[in-house]
Design an enzyme around this catalytic site. Sequence first.
Site, PDB file in Angstrom:
ATOM      1  CG  ASP A 171      -5.322  63.273  50.567  1.00 14.11           C
ATOM      2  OD1 ASP A 171      -4.908  63.073  49.474  1.00 14.11           O
ATOM      3  OD2 ASP A 171      -6.177  62.242  50.815  1.00 14.11           O
ATOM      4  CG  ASP A 173      -1.089  60.739  49.763  1.00 16.03           C
ATOM      5  OD1 ASP A 173      -1.460  60.922  50.901  1.00 16.03           O
ATOM      6  OD2 ASP A 173      -1.803  59.986  49.039  1.00 16.03           O
ATOM      7  CG  ASP A 186      -3.794  54.948  39.419  1.00 19.08           C
ATOM      8  OD1 ASP A 186      -2.650  55.937  39.571  1.00 19.08           O
ATOM      9  OD2 ASP A 186      -4.749  55.060  40.033  1.00 19.08           O
TER      10      ASP A 186
HETATM   11  P1  ATP Z   1      -7.416  61.609  44.915  1.00 16.01           P
HETATM   12  O1  ATP Z   1      -7.503  63.199  44.543  1.00 16.01           O
HETATM   13  O2  ATP Z   1      -9.143  61.227  44.763  1.00 16.01           O
HETATM   14  O3  ATP Z   1      -6.972  61.576  46.355  1.00 16.01           O
HETATM   15  P2  ATP Z   1      -5.346  59.991  44.401  1.00 16.01           P
HETATM   16  O4  ATP Z   1      -4.644  60.104  43.089  1.00 16.01           O
HETATM   17  O5  ATP Z   1      -4.533  61.042  45.448  1.00 16.01           O
HETATM   18  O6  ATP Z   1      -6.680  60.769  44.061  1.00 16.01           O
HETATM   19  P3  ATP Z   1      -5.414  58.161  46.063  1.00 16.01           P
HETATM   20  O7  ATP Z   1      -6.347  56.927  46.178  1.00 16.01           O
HETATM   21  O8  ATP Z   1      -5.302  59.117  47.236  1.00 16.01           O
HETATM   22  O9  ATP Z   1      -5.873  58.845  44.767  1.00 16.01           O
HETATM   23  O10 ATP Z   1      -4.152  57.478  45.838  1.00 16.01           O
HETATM   24  C1  ATP Z   1      -2.762  58.085  46.073  1.00 16.01           C
HETATM   25  C2  ATP Z   1      -1.839  57.341  44.947  1.00 16.01           C
HETATM   26  O11 ATP Z   1      -1.441  56.371  45.072  1.00 16.01           O
HETATM   27  C3  ATP Z   1      -2.179  57.584  43.260  1.00 16.01           C
HETATM   28  O12 ATP Z   1      -2.069  58.958  42.827  1.00 16.01           O
HETATM   29  C4  ATP Z   1      -1.580  56.793  42.743  1.00 16.01           C
HETATM   30  O13 ATP Z   1      -0.298  57.073  42.417  1.00 16.01           O
HETATM   31  C5  ATP Z   1      -1.443  55.526  43.895  1.00 16.01           C
HETATM   32  N1  ATP Z   1      -2.557  54.729  43.437  1.00 16.01           N
HETATM   33  C6  ATP Z   1      -3.760  54.671  44.216  1.00 16.01           C
HETATM   34  N2  ATP Z   1      -4.564  53.512  43.865  1.00 16.01           N
HETATM   35  C7  ATP Z   1      -4.059  52.786  43.123  1.00 16.01           C
HETATM   36  C8  ATP Z   1      -4.255  51.751  42.229  1.00 16.01           C
HETATM   37  N3  ATP Z   1      -5.382  51.173  42.505  1.00 16.01           N
HETATM   38  N4  ATP Z   1      -3.222  51.310  41.516  1.00 16.01           N
HETATM   39  C9  ATP Z   1      -1.971  51.884  41.201  1.00 16.01           C
HETATM   40  N5  ATP Z   1      -1.673  53.021  42.032  1.00 16.01           N
HETATM   41  C10 ATP Z   1      -2.534  53.467  43.012  1.00 16.01           C
HETATM   42 MG    MG Z   2      -5.253  61.396  47.420  1.00 17.45          MG
END
Ligand code: ATP
Ligand code: MG
Length: 443
Positions: free
Chosen positions: A69, A71, A149
Site C-alpha cells: 500500500d 502511505d 522503527d
Molecule cells: P508492510 O510492507 O508490511 O506494510 P510497512 O513498513 O509499510 O510494511 P506498516 O505497518 O504499514 O509497515 O507501517 C508503515 C510505517 O509506519 C512503517 O514503515 C514505519 O515507518 C511506521 N511504523 C509502523 N509500525 C511501527 C512501529 N511499531 N514503531 C515505529 N514505527 C512504525
Molecule cells: Mg505498509
Amino acid sequence: MVKRFKNAPNTGKNSIQPKIIPRAEHTISRDHIHRNALKVLYRLHNAGFSAFLVGGCVRDLLLNHQPKDFDIATDAHPDEVRKLFKNSRLIGKRFRLAHIVFGKEIVEVATFRTHHENISQEDIAKTHQGMIMRDNVYGTIVDDASRRDFTINGLYYNIADFSVVDYVNGMQDISTRTLRIIGDPVTRYHEDPVRLLRAVRFMGKLNLNISPETEAPLLTLSHLLGKVSPARLYLEVMKFFQEGATLPTFHLLRKYHLFAELFPAINECLTQPEAIQLIENALAETDKRVKDSKTVSPAFIFSVLLWPLVTKNLEKLRPKKMPLYVAYENAIHHAVKDKTERLAIPRLLLVSIREICLLQFRFTQRFGTRPYRLLGHPRFRAAYDLFLLRQQSGEPLLELTTWWQRFYEATEDERVTILKEVEKTIPNNKRKKRKKKKTEQVQ
Ligand code: ATP
Ligand code: MG
C-alpha cells in the site's frame, strides 16, 4: 535544505539537515506509484501543503519490491485533509488519520507526528515499563522520521521535486540491505515490543542483514511480547502469512526465541523432527502459492502449526480407550485452547481450524457414503492438503493417502468400483455388524 512546515511546533530539532537524494540519483519512478496515491499527493501539494510517500512503500520501491500500500505523510492537519478530500474520513483513537477512499482502495494520510520525547508528560501515556500507550501529538517531518522503527522505513519521497528525503541514514542501509533500528535499540524495543516481530518480518521478507546493535536485544527481549495485547499479536502474525516468506521467517522466529513466546505449547513439540518437517513443508508450499499470486488460507497454516500438538494430545489419550472420534475432538479442543492463549484468533477462524483438524479423522473412514461426504465438505481441500503433508513428513499414512489420491482423481464410475473394493477388505464379522447397524437405522 530544511523546510519549516505550517503546523509544526518548533522542537529545536529542525536544524537537523536531511540528505536530499535528487530524482536522478534514486530509482523511484512515478510509473510505479499507484495513481490514487499520486492524486492525493498532488492535491495536497497544490493546496500548499507538503506531501510525501513514506514508510514501507518507499522502502519497497527502492528495493525493487511491489509495495502493498502507499502511505502518505503531510503537514496538513487531519481536519485540513478532511476538507480537501470529499471522499475522506477520519479514523483512529490513538492517533487521528485520514482515509481517502477510492472505491475499494484506501490511501492513508497521516499528519507528521512527534516522538514521545518531545511531548509533555500530560500528552503521553506510558506504562512504568516504558511502553507507549498513547502518542497523539503532531510534529515536524524530523520528529516523524525519528519515531519510525527502522532506518529503511524512515525515508520520504517528496512529490514537490521527486527527491528522497533522508533524516535517518536510511539510504545507506537500503544500499547495503541492512536492517537498523532508529535510536537506542533496547529503548525502542521496550517502547513497542511488536518491533521485535517487525524486525524478523522484514529480515525474512526482504532478505536483509541486521546490524549487530539491532540484533543483540532480539535475543534477550523476546519475553516483552508477553506485554503485547493478543489482538495486536494476532494481526502481526497474520502479516507473516501474506509475505511469501513464511519459511525463512519461521526459522528467524525460532532463532530469536520469538516462536516460543507466540506459541509456547507448539514450540515444545518442535523437538520432534517430523513436526518441524511438517511445518517446513507446509510453509514452503504457502510461499510458493504467494509467489504464484494464489491465495493463502490462514486456517490451513494455523492447522498445520497446531497439528504436532494434536498428535501429542492424541498420544496422551491413547491409554484412555475412548472412541477414536472422541479422542480427536478432545485432542483438538485442548490444542486449540493452548494455542489461543497468546493470540486473539477470531472465532470464525477457530471454527475452520477445528474443522480442518477434525477432518483428519474422517480420512480414516472409507466406507459407505463417508468418502463422498468428506469430498463435499467446504474444508475438504485444506484438510486434504494437510493430510498429504502429514504423510510426506513421516506419518505412516502411505496406504491411506494413496487410496485417497486415487479416489479424489477418479471419475464417478471409478469411485463406485474403488468403494466396492474397500468393502471387500472389511473382515466378515465387521461387515455383518455394519449391515445390522444399517438395517437398524432404516427401521
Ligand atoms: P508492510 O510492507 O508490511 O506494510 P510497512 O513498513 O509499510 O510494511 P506498516 O505497518 O504499514 O509497515 O507501517 C508503515 C510505517 O509506519 C512503517 O514503515 C514505519 O515507518 C511506521 N511504523 C509502523 N509500525 C511501527 C512501529 N511499531 N514503531 C515505529 N514505527 C512504525
Ligand atoms: Mg505498509
